[in-house]
Design an enzyme around this catalytic site. Structure first.
Site, PDB file in Angstrom:
ATOM      1  N   LYS A   1      56.868   2.246  33.027  1.00  0.00           N
ATOM      2  CA  LYS A   1      55.880   1.476  33.791  1.00  0.00           C
ATOM      3  C   LYS A   1      54.930   0.706  32.886  1.00  0.00           C
ATOM      4  CE  LYS A   1      52.459   5.168  34.490  1.00  0.00           C
ATOM      5  NZ  LYS A   1      51.375   4.572  33.700  1.00  0.00           N
ATOM      6  N   THR A   2      54.558   1.284  31.734  1.00  0.00           N
ATOM      7  CA  THR A   2      53.674   0.560  30.814  1.00  0.00           C
ATOM      8  C   THR A   2      54.366  -0.694  30.293  1.00  0.00           C
ATOM      9  OG1 THR A   2      52.629   2.642  30.152  1.00  0.00           O
ATOM     10  CG2 THR A   2      52.271   0.744  28.727  1.00  0.00           C
TER      11      THR A   2
ATOM     12  N   ASP B   1      46.938   0.484  37.326  1.00  0.00           N
ATOM     13  CA  ASP B   1      47.875   1.519  36.891  1.00  0.00           C
ATOM     14  C   ASP B   1      47.457   2.860  37.496  1.00  0.00           C
ATOM     15  OD1 ASP B   1      49.884   2.791  35.509  1.00  0.00           O
ATOM     16  OD2 ASP B   1      48.826   2.816  33.594  1.00  0.00           O
ATOM     17  N   GLU B   2      48.401   3.793  37.587  1.00  0.00           N
ATOM     18  CA  GLU B   2      48.120   5.159  38.090  1.00  0.00           C
ATOM     19  C   GLU B   2      47.400   5.108  39.436  1.00  0.00           C
ATOM     20  OE1 GLU B   2      49.528   7.472  36.628  1.00  0.00           O
ATOM     21  OE2 GLU B   2      49.535   7.214  34.451  1.00  0.00           O
TER      22      GLU B   2
ATOM     23  N   GLN C   1      52.911  12.386  41.069  1.00  0.00           N
ATOM     24  CA  GLN C   1      52.125  12.718  39.883  1.00  0.00           C
ATOM     25  C   GLN C   1      50.634  12.761  40.228  1.00  0.00           C
ATOM     26  OE1 GLN C   1      53.427  11.310  35.907  1.00  0.00           O
ATOM     27  NE2 GLN C   1      54.804   9.947  37.031  1.00  0.00           N
TER      28      GLN C   1
ATOM     29  N   ARG D   1      56.887  15.964  30.873  1.00  0.00           N
ATOM     30  CA  ARG D   1      56.295  15.623  29.567  1.00  0.00           C
ATOM     31  C   ARG D   1      57.311  15.842  28.449  1.00  0.00           C
ATOM     32  NH1 ARG D   1      53.778  12.362  31.312  1.00  0.00           N
ATOM     33  NH2 ARG D   1      54.811  12.974  33.234  1.00  0.00           N
TER      34      ARG D   1
END
Length: 627
Positions: free
Chosen positions: A30-31, A215-216, A247, A588
């Site tokens: 996504k980044t 974002d997020e 998330q 992670r």
């Protein structure tokens, strides 16, 4: 701009002309999409860099995004920031428009300052100081639920016992305004209030940007969502948000995952998905998909099934142990084994509860494993660092009550709480004048004048020469001798902390940054921003690890009452969040995921039998290794 993107990523980057909701799974790039999107808007759509507002949640993420864009286009995007940093920018320009007793040089209170202020108010109102945390929480939630009205009235209308904190909230607001200070929640609250109540300011900031990126998005709370709506009102079609409802692990601090659903409806947004994972191996993704496949059915149409092209399976292992000591030994032994072919920095131990770090520390020390605990008392919250920074803060802003309270009798000047109360009665414009006007004994007056002289002597220099001022006041206060007397057992560590502070301020001074800019950066930093680059195994809570990744991740204490937590067991909503938290923890890991539990644990001096976490049972078929 499209080089290196997969088909779904390309579609998201090229989408233009209507709001877009991008559901992006863990490790799906996504980044990369966000940064390429900024590049696409600048190069292909002709949007000026400063007219793209990109917002995320941590300074680390904002810096990563800005850095990638700069490397891609050789242009430094100046409108990539966190929510709080953006709001600071707005208020530095326009806080005067609120018509309150704030000016653009306001300071930002950290949690310690805020907590002390609330505690002092409770004492002043003859209320129980034990209510400090509850009162703070009520005030914070009220600001996050901003509806354009009066916060005190909002709290007064809440059910008992929260409504009892209305008077505290009123006094808290007055105290902060008197100090020309804002707390973390105020940054977004006052920005929203400004845009809601001041049409001229609202129009100015709406016209400043052509495109909005968030974002997020699953971590936004109510006020952050409304802020995006306010800012984008004139360019509603140019809003791009990225998130993953699975998330969402911050509802306890106000995150509203339903904002993703609301955005889709209210903005009539196009929905796209990123489900190809570039981080983890197939076996790790199998575990993650099993866990998240059991979420509440209301999210069924939003479930992202992660997949990968990686041919290697990776290693996922679960091991039970007799007790927590045996479990910690096994983790240490596995780390020693892995360290033969990998760096210690490739490994992290993610814990559900912070108390678990103690046993891990003992075990790692015994085995000689270098480690870093990413939590606990941050550098800028240590007593000696806070003391000296408060001297500099008071020089920069003589209205700062929290700074004044800390330095007025540090080192001791014989000016105790009773004397401070006398000084407070004389407060009109600033604390130095109040100190001058207060009636003291001869000795107190001599000591008070010495403090006044220190503050006045350096006040004009502190913004441009913070290091120079720091070194002067250390000498004038004989501060290092004070540390030796006050903290006999660990004064050497504390002196080293003062040395490190001087190094930081010297660097700031050389860079030409102001003291206020430095304070702003340090106060708005997250736990992730404080992670060192040293060769060491990182130990941190799962919440602090969100957005990070390691080749190898350990998840200890997979037991009912720990993960999922005891508190969540009677709440469907909280159990859902625990499940999402476990999903975040698993994703992670890139190559190795090692889960463990203990059959017995000590609680209040007694041995308690533990039950293996329900998540282990759910994923056993996908796990290699023996129980």
């Amino acid at each position: 701009m499209l080089k290196g993107l997969n088909q779904e990523q390309k579609a998201a980057v090229e989408h233009f002309g209507s709001p877009l909701l991008l559901l992006a799974g863990a490790g799906s790039g996504k980044t990369k999409v966000l940064t390429h999107k900024i590049g696409y808007l600048i190069r292909d759509k002709g949007i000026k860099p400063h007219r793209i507002l990109a917002i995320t949640f941590t300074k680390k993420a904002a810096q990563e995004m800005a850095g990638r864009v700069e490397r891609m286009l050789a242009i430094k995007p100046r409108s990539v920031s966190t929510f709080h940093s953006f709001c600071v920018r707005v208020l530095r320009e326009d806080i005067a428009a609120l018509g309150r007793n704030f000016d653009k040089n306001f300071i930002i209170y950290d949690q310690t300052d805020s907590k002390k202020t609330v505690k002092d108010i409770l004492k002043r109102l003859n209320l129980d100081p034990k209510e400090t945390d509850a009162a703070q929480k009520t005030i914070s939630k009220a600001k996050q639920a901003y509806r354009g009205g009066n916060i005190v009235e909002y709290i007064a209308a809440l059910p008992y016992p929260q409504n009892q904190h209305a008077e505290v909230a009123s006094a808290y607001g007055r105290d902060l305004e008197q100090s020309n200070a804002l707390d973390y929640d105020d940054l977004i609250y006052y920005t929203s209030h400004l845009l809601v109540t001041r049409p001229e300011a609202r129009g100015k900031w709406q016209d400043r940007y052509d495109f909005f990126m968030v974002d997020e998005f699953q971590d936004t709370n109510e006020i952050q969502y409304s802020l995006i709506k306010l800012l984008s009102a004139r360019n509603r079609s140019n809003v791009f948000v990225v998130g993953d409802p699975f998330q969402t692990i911050y509802t306890w601090r106000g995150a509203v995952p339903e904002n993703i659903l609301k955005f889709g409806r209210e903005f009539n947004a196009t929905e796209m998905r990123l489900e190809k994972n570039y981080r983890s191996t197939r076996k790790i993704l199998d575990v993650a998909n099993i866990v998240i496949g059991k979420v509440d059915r209301m999210w069924a149409d939003k479930i992202l099934t992660l997949h990968t092209d990686k041919v290697e399976e990776g290693e996922v292992e679960y091991r039970g142990a007799g007790d927590h000591d045996a479990e910690n030994r096994r983790i240490a032994e596995k780390i020693i084994e892995l360290a033969k072919t990998q760096s210690y920095s490739d490994m992290a131990v993610l814990i559900r509860m912070s108390f678990l770090s103690r046993g891990l520390e003992s075990s790692f020390m015994r085995y000689g494993i270098p480690y870093e605990i990413v939590r606990g008392l941050a550098f800028y919250e240590r007593a000696e660092v806070k003391d000296l920074l408060c001297y500099l803060r008071l020089m920069s802003n003589t209205r700062d009550r929290a700074a004044f309270d800390r330095v007025v009798n540090t080192p001791s000047r014989g000016i105790g709480k009773k004397a401070v109360g006398v000084i407070a009665e004389n407060f009109k414009t600033d604390w130095i004048q109040a100190l001058k006007d207060a009636r003291f004994s001869t000795k107190q007056r001599t000591n008070a004048n010495a403090l006044i002289n220190i503050i006045m002597k350096h006040g004009g220099m502190v913004e441009e020469k913070p290091y120079t001022v720091l070194m002067s006041i250390i000498r004038e206060l004989n501060y290092l001798e004070y540390l030796k007397e006050e903290y006999k057992e660990d004064h050497e560590d504390r002196i080293e902390n003062v040395s490190e502070l001087s190094n930081v301020l010297l660097s700031i001074e050389k860079e030409g940054k102001s003291f206020s800019e430095f304070m702003e950066d340090s106060l708005l930093a997250s736990d992730q921003d404080r992670i060192s680059q040293e060769e060491s195994v990182k130990i941190m809570t799962i919440h602090a690890a969100k957005g990070l990744e390691w080749p190898v991740v350990f998840l200890p204490a997979m037991e009912e009452g720990i993960f999922p937590s005891e508190r969540s067991l009677d709440s469907g909503a909280e159990l859902e969040e625990e499940r999402r938290l476990f999903y975040v923890a698993c994703t992670r890991a890139k190559e190795g995921l090692y889960l463990s539990s203990a059959d017995y644990r000590m609680k209040f001096g007694r041995t308690s039998q533990m039950l293996r976490s329900r998540y282990i049972g759910e994923i056993m078929e996908a796990i290699s290794g023996k129980e």
